[in-house]
Structure formats: C-alpha cells, structure tokens
Write a protein that holds these residues in place. Structure first.
Motif, PDB file in Angstrom:
ATOM      1  N   PRO A  30       6.484   2.230  -5.149  1.00 31.43           N
ATOM      2  CA  PRO A  30       5.771   3.072  -6.074  1.00 31.43           C
ATOM      3  C   PRO A  30       4.606   3.789  -5.821  1.00 31.43           C
ATOM      4  CG  PRO A  30       7.776   2.459  -6.967  1.00 31.43           C
ATOM      5  CD  PRO A  30       7.649   1.832  -5.689  1.00 31.43           C
ATOM      6  N   ILE A  31       3.804   2.097  -5.626  1.00 30.75           N
ATOM      7  CA  ILE A  31       2.529   2.271  -5.432  1.00 30.75           C
ATOM      8  C   ILE A  31       1.912   2.482  -4.006  1.00 30.75           C
ATOM      9  CG2 ILE A  31       0.329   0.347  -5.035  1.00 30.75           C
ATOM     10  CD1 ILE A  31       2.273  -1.943  -7.491  1.00 30.75           C
ATOM     11  N   VAL A  32       2.781   2.277  -2.713  1.00 28.42           N
ATOM     12  CA  VAL A  32       1.825   2.469  -1.883  1.00 28.42           C
ATOM     13  C   VAL A  32       2.029   4.197  -1.587  1.00 28.42           C
ATOM     14  CG1 VAL A  32       2.659   2.607   0.892  1.00 28.42           C
ATOM     15  CG2 VAL A  32       2.530   0.098  -0.688  1.00 28.42           C
ATOM     16  N   LEU A  33       3.913   4.517  -2.051  1.00 26.77           N
ATOM     17  CA  LEU A  33       4.031   6.077  -2.059  1.00 26.77           C
ATOM     18  C   LEU A  33       2.668   6.746  -3.225  1.00 26.77           C
ATOM     19  CD1 LEU A  33       7.832   5.431  -1.558  1.00 26.77           C
ATOM     20  CD2 LEU A  33       6.095   6.264   0.337  1.00 26.77           C
ATOM     21  N   GLY A  34       2.138   6.634  -3.972  1.00 24.70           N
ATOM     22  CA  GLY A  34       1.885   6.711  -5.265  1.00 24.70           C
ATOM     23  C   GLY A  34       0.892   7.342  -4.566  1.00 24.70           C
ATOM     24  N   TRP A  35       0.094   7.377  -3.758  1.00 28.04           N
ATOM     25  CA  TRP A  35      -0.973   7.630  -1.963  1.00 28.04           C
ATOM     26  C   TRP A  35      -0.566   9.134  -1.691  1.00 28.04           C
ATOM     27  CZ3 TRP A  35      -1.600   2.255  -0.938  1.00 28.04           C
ATOM     28  CH2 TRP A  35      -2.524   1.384  -0.670  1.00 28.04           C
ATOM     29  N   LEU A  36       0.240   9.109  -1.349  1.00 32.54           N
ATOM     30  CA  LEU A  36       1.376  10.727  -0.854  1.00 32.54           C
ATOM     31  C   LEU A  36       2.073  11.509  -2.372  1.00 32.54           C
ATOM     32  CD1 LEU A  36       3.881   9.229   1.486  1.00 32.54           C
ATOM     33  CD2 LEU A  36       1.490   9.558   1.859  1.00 32.54           C
ATOM     34  N   GLY A  37       1.733  11.135  -3.250  1.00 36.13           N
ATOM     35  CA  GLY A  37       1.500  13.111  -4.673  1.00 36.13           C
ATOM     36  C   GLY A  37       3.297  13.371  -4.868  1.00 36.13           C
ATOM     37  N   VAL A  38       3.114  14.337  -3.878  1.00 36.38           N
ATOM     38  CA  VAL A  38       4.509  14.716  -3.587  1.00 36.38           C
ATOM     39  C   VAL A  38       5.454  14.121  -3.327  1.00 36.38           C
ATOM     40  CG1 VAL A  38       5.536  16.749  -4.464  1.00 36.38           C
ATOM     41  CG2 VAL A  38       3.927  16.749  -5.327  1.00 36.38           C
ATOM     42  N   ALA A  39       4.726  14.092  -2.087  1.00 35.64           N
ATOM     43  CA  ALA A  39       6.122  13.492  -0.721  1.00 35.64           C
ATOM     44  C   ALA A  39       6.564  12.326  -1.164  1.00 35.64           C
ATOM     45  CB  ALA A  39       4.528  14.019   0.469  1.00 35.64           C
ATOM     46  N   GLY A  40       5.536  11.709  -1.658  1.00 27.08           N
ATOM     47  CA  GLY A  40       5.985  10.354  -1.865  1.00 27.08           C
ATOM     48  C   GLY A  40       6.929  10.079  -2.934  1.00 27.08           C
ATOM     49  N   GLY A  41       6.939  10.936  -3.757  1.00 29.32           N
ATOM     50  CA  GLY A  41       8.395  11.150  -4.743  1.00 29.32           C
ATOM     51  C   GLY A  41       9.578  11.355  -3.800  1.00 29.32           C
ATOM     52  N   VAL A  42       9.284  12.524  -2.703  1.00 27.89           N
ATOM     53  CA  VAL A  42      10.492  12.336  -2.454  1.00 27.89           C
ATOM     54  C   VAL A  42      11.054  11.254  -1.142  1.00 27.89           C
ATOM     55  CG1 VAL A  42      11.559  14.136  -0.592  1.00 27.89           C
ATOM     56  CG2 VAL A  42      10.191  14.917  -1.890  1.00 27.89           C
ATOM     57  N   VAL A  43       9.792  10.558  -0.399  1.00 26.45           N
ATOM     58  CA  VAL A  43      10.323   9.197  -0.248  1.00 26.45           C
ATOM     59  C   VAL A  43      10.506   8.310  -0.586  1.00 26.45           C
ATOM     60  CG1 VAL A  43       8.642   7.477   1.804  1.00 26.45           C
ATOM     61  CG2 VAL A  43       8.601  10.211   1.992  1.00 26.45           C
ATOM     62  N   MET A  44      10.708   8.233  -2.186  1.00 23.36           N
ATOM     63  CA  MET A  44      10.850   7.464  -3.182  1.00 23.36           C
ATOM     64  C   MET A  44      12.519   7.264  -3.216  1.00 23.36           C
ATOM     65  SD  MET A  44       9.916   4.218  -4.459  1.00 23.36           S
ATOM     66  CE  MET A  44      11.615   3.529  -5.824  1.00 23.36           C
ATOM     67  N   GLN A  45      12.700   8.261  -3.223  1.00 17.41           N
ATOM     68  CA  GLN A  45      14.222   9.044  -3.176  1.00 17.41           C
ATOM     69  C   GLN A  45      15.357   8.420  -2.310  1.00 17.41           C
ATOM     70  OE1 GLN A  45      15.911   9.840  -6.678  1.00 17.41           O
ATOM     71  NE2 GLN A  45      13.807   9.392  -7.335  1.00 17.41           N
ATOM     72  N   VAL A  46      14.113   8.668  -0.814  1.00 20.94           N
ATOM     73  CA  VAL A  46      15.043   8.025  -0.306  1.00 20.94           C
ATOM     74  C   VAL A  46      15.213   6.752   0.556  1.00 20.94           C
ATOM     75  CG1 VAL A  46      14.849   8.318   2.889  1.00 20.94           C
ATOM     76  CG2 VAL A  46      14.592  10.675   1.349  1.00 20.94           C
ATOM     77  N   LEU A  47      13.941   6.337  -0.207  1.00 16.89           N
ATOM     78  CA  LEU A  47      14.165   4.715  -0.248  1.00 16.89           C
ATOM     79  C   LEU A  47      15.028   4.529  -1.023  1.00 16.89           C
ATOM     80  CD1 LEU A  47      10.582   3.495   0.417  1.00 16.89           C
ATOM     81  CD2 LEU A  47      12.555   3.576   1.833  1.00 16.89           C
ATOM     82  N   ASN A  48      15.415   4.874  -1.927  1.00 15.43           N
ATOM     83  CA  ASN A  48      16.808   4.129  -3.039  1.00 15.43           C
ATOM     84  C   ASN A  48      17.688   4.356  -2.298  1.00 15.43           C
ATOM     85  OD1 ASN A  48      14.987   3.472  -5.400  1.00 15.43           O
ATOM     86  ND2 ASN A  48      14.146   5.582  -5.885  1.00 15.43           N
ATOM     87  N   ILE A  49      18.135   6.024  -2.282  1.00 18.93           N
ATOM     88  CA  ILE A  49      19.054   6.267  -1.342  1.00 18.93           C
ATOM     89  C   ILE A  49      19.410   4.791  -0.276  1.00 18.93           C
ATOM     90  CG2 ILE A  49      20.408   7.522   0.469  1.00 18.93           C
ATOM     91  CD1 ILE A  49      19.306  10.097  -1.791  1.00 18.93           C
ATOM     92  N   ILE A  50      18.504   4.417   1.008  1.00 18.65           N
ATOM     93  CA  ILE A  50      19.065   3.455   1.457  1.00 18.65           C
ATOM     94  C   ILE A  50      18.998   2.305   0.476  1.00 18.65           C
ATOM     95  CG2 ILE A  50      17.450   2.359   3.649  1.00 18.65           C
ATOM     96  CD1 ILE A  50      16.314   5.137   4.319  1.00 18.65           C
ATOM     97  N   LEU A  51      18.405   1.801  -0.506  1.00 21.88           N
ATOM     98  CA  LEU A  51      18.094   0.600  -1.041  1.00 21.88           C
ATOM     99  C   LEU A  51      19.926   0.750  -1.358  1.00 21.88           C
ATOM    100  CD1 LEU A  51      15.119  -0.270  -2.618  1.00 21.88           C
ATOM    101  CD2 LEU A  51      16.249  -1.145  -0.335  1.00 21.88           C
ATOM    102  N   ILE A  52      20.736   1.414  -2.091  1.00 20.13           N
ATOM    103  CA  ILE A  52      21.652   1.902  -2.598  1.00 20.13           C
ATOM    104  C   ILE A  52      23.036   1.311  -1.803  1.00 20.13           C
ATOM    105  CG2 ILE A  52      23.503   3.384  -3.352  1.00 20.13           C
ATOM    106  CD1 ILE A  52      21.095   3.959  -5.276  1.00 20.13           C
TER     107      ILE A  52
END
Length: 77
Positions: A30-52
């Motif tokens: 979240p810290i790294v992806l916070g710089w991307l704004g809205v796109a960072g939220g989508v990327v974070m959701q994708v990363l959560n799916i990959i982690l699960i």
C-alpha cells in the motif's frame, strides 16, 4: 520421513516463511502503490488475489503431503 520430527520442523519453517512473505507484501504494497493513486488501489486488489492464491496453493501442497504420508495418494515426485 512422513510425520517425523524433521518433517514437522520443515512444515513449521514453510508456514513461517509463507506468513512472513504475505505480511511483508501486505505491509509494503500500500505504501508503494499509494503513489499511483486510483490505479494503485486496483493493483493492490490484484496483489491480494495473488497472495490468497499463493496461500491456497501452499495449503493444497500441505494436504497432498499429508495424504501421501498416510498412503492415500501415490507419490509423483
């Protein structure tokens, strides 16, 4: 080697490593992806799916290992 002390230690090490990797990624992403704004939220959701998915794959591997030790499934290694 099934259900021996070495097997149990190996299992605990794998569990610790998996939990640590997931925790570090969830902490830093979240810290790294916070710089991307809205796109960072989508990327974070994708990363959560990959982690699960990663955690579920490890659980399937663990269940398969238990079944092979019990003699229910032939080894393919």
């Amino acid at each position: 080697m099934c259900f021996s002390a070495a097997w149990f230690v190996s299992l605990l090490i794998w569990l610790i490593v998996v939990c640590a990797v997931v925790a570090i990624i969830r902490l830093v992403a979240p810290i790294v992806l916070g710089w991307l704004g809205v796109a960072g939220g989508v990327v974070m959701q994708v990363l959560n799916i990959i982690l699960i998915a990663f955690v579920l794959i490890v659980l399937v591997w663990f269940c398969y290992d238990l079944l092979t030790c019990a003699g229910g499934v032939p080894r393919i290694r």
